[in-house]
Enzyme design. Structure first.
Site, PDB file in Angstrom:
ATOM      1  CG  ASP A  88      -1.957   0.958   1.339  1.00 31.51           C
ATOM      2  OD1 ASP A  88      -2.006   1.850   0.470  1.00 31.51           O
ATOM      3  OD2 ASP A  88      -2.761   0.871   2.271  1.00 31.51           O
ATOM      4  NE  ARG A  89      -0.295   6.098  -4.093  1.00 32.51           N
ATOM      5  CZ  ARG A  89      -1.118   5.829  -5.099  1.00 32.51           C
ATOM      6  NH1 ARG A  89      -2.409   5.700  -4.863  1.00 32.51           N
ATOM      7  NH2 ARG A  89      -0.682   5.680  -6.316  1.00 32.51           N
TER       8      ARG A  89
END
Length: 363
Positions: A88-89
């Site tokens: 995930d960013r």
């Protein structure tokens, strides 16, 4: 023949929780450091071999973005890079990648804001998708002061009974609409042409059926037990077997030794039979779907529950920090939803490569 669709839109309120009563409430991801994911590799690099193994920590980037930057700066081609999972960013995450050793000198100069190289070593084989044992999560829950004890009790219960292994909202995109487009893909009605995106959309359709199956097991009181026709998986060895006598096998499930699996439909996986098959067909029919829609996918089996390991809760001034380890492909949001009883990440506009788990678990 496929009937009319009830709803393919992801909605937490349509999925039963295992735990009862109110949750802690709270908010997530106010700061990137509030959500940390550390990859637990399937094996430790040997230090020798023709493949360079690089462990990095990133903040504010998807895995795909880091790999694009690596390609531009180092010159490595996509097919030369190995990765075990996609992260995930909207978090601080650590993970391993591999690339041919010929790029070692260039990698030394790789630089990207928000990315820090932690280790550089070697191994004998290229890192492959799924070469990942688990993910370790550490999540700060804010606006929930005084609820650390309650969170700890819930987490201990989940560690003992297992957490519903729902696919979380990341799989279904902004507004939870990916499965609807996935249906258009398998019907040949979608305008999406990118093969990778089409694949991801189809996995969303597989996932919404699986979620429905898990939800039905909770509703019928067989979440921690087994049904005749179940394909059960042994947690210690990974072996899968068909349940013929549910009454005889269910005590093993109650002890957490084995768990039922659900079908991610496709051409290489057989649907369940007997009582379990009837429940699975009910999940399909409720969505107006049929198994033959998934003939373009390989298919797979997925555990209906997973057991969080190494669980802990630490009080904070404004809430608490919860830590736990989950097998690859499982979603931290399923654990957090049980604790908080909120629509965890339901409106998060995450893209296909933003999932904190492993996108390759669904065929």
């Amino acid at each position: 023949m496929v009937g009319s669709i009830v709803s393919l839109v992801f909605d937490w309120s349509a999925l039963r929780a295992l735990t009862e009563g109110p949750g802690t409430g709270g908010t997530l991801r106010q700061e990137p450091g509030d959500f940390r994911v550390d990859e637990v590799p399937l094996y430790v690099p040997s230090g020798e071999g023709e493949h360079l193994y690089l462990q990095f920590e990133k903040t504010g980037h998807t895995t795909a973005h880091v790999l694009r930057e690596l390609g531009e700066q180092v010159g490595v081609r996509d097919r030369e890079v190995g990765v075990a999972g996609l992260k995930d960013r909207h978090a601080v995450t650590t993970q391993w990648i591999s690339l041919p050793q010929k790029y070692e000198a260039r990698v030394q100069n790789f630089a990207l804001d928000g990315v820090r190289v932690l280790q550089l070593t070697r191994h004998g084989n290229k890192l492959g998708m799924g070469h990942l044992r688990a993910n370790r999560f550490s999540v700060r829950v804010r606006d929930a002061a005084g609820h650390a004890g309650q969170a700890g009790q819930t987490l201990e219960l989940l560690a003992a009974q297992g957490v519903p292994n729902y696919f979380g909202p990341q799989r279904f995109g902004l507004g939870g609409l990916n499965a609807e487009e996935g249906l258009r893909v398998v019907r040949g009605e979608s305008r999406v042409r990118d093969p990778r995106v089409r694949r991801f959309l189809t996995t969303a359709l597989q996932s919404v059926v699986f979620n429905g199956f898990v939800n039905l097991r909770l509703e019928r009181g067989v979440f921690t037990g087994l049904l005749a026709g179940d394909m059960a998986k042994k947690h210690d060895t990974g072996g899968v077997f068909q349940v013929e006598d549910a009454e005889q096998e269910s005590p093993r499930a109650a002890r957490g030794e084995v768990s039922a699996t659900g079908t991610l439909f496709g051409k290489k996986v057989k649907p369940l039979t007997l009582d379990a098959g009837a429940l699975e067909q009910e999940a399909l029919s409720a969505l107006g779907l049929s198994a033959d829609l998934f003939s373009s996918r390989k298919g797979d089996r997925r555990l209906t529950r997973v057991f969080p390991e190494d669980v802990s809760v630490s009080p904070e001034d404004d809430g608490f920090t919860v830590s736990f380890t989950l097998p690859r492909g499982s979603f931290a949001t399923s654990v957090l939803r049980e604790i908080m009883k909120t629509d965890v990440d339901a409106a998060s506009p995450l893209l296909p490569d933003d999932e904190a788990g492993d996108l390759e678990d669904a065929e």
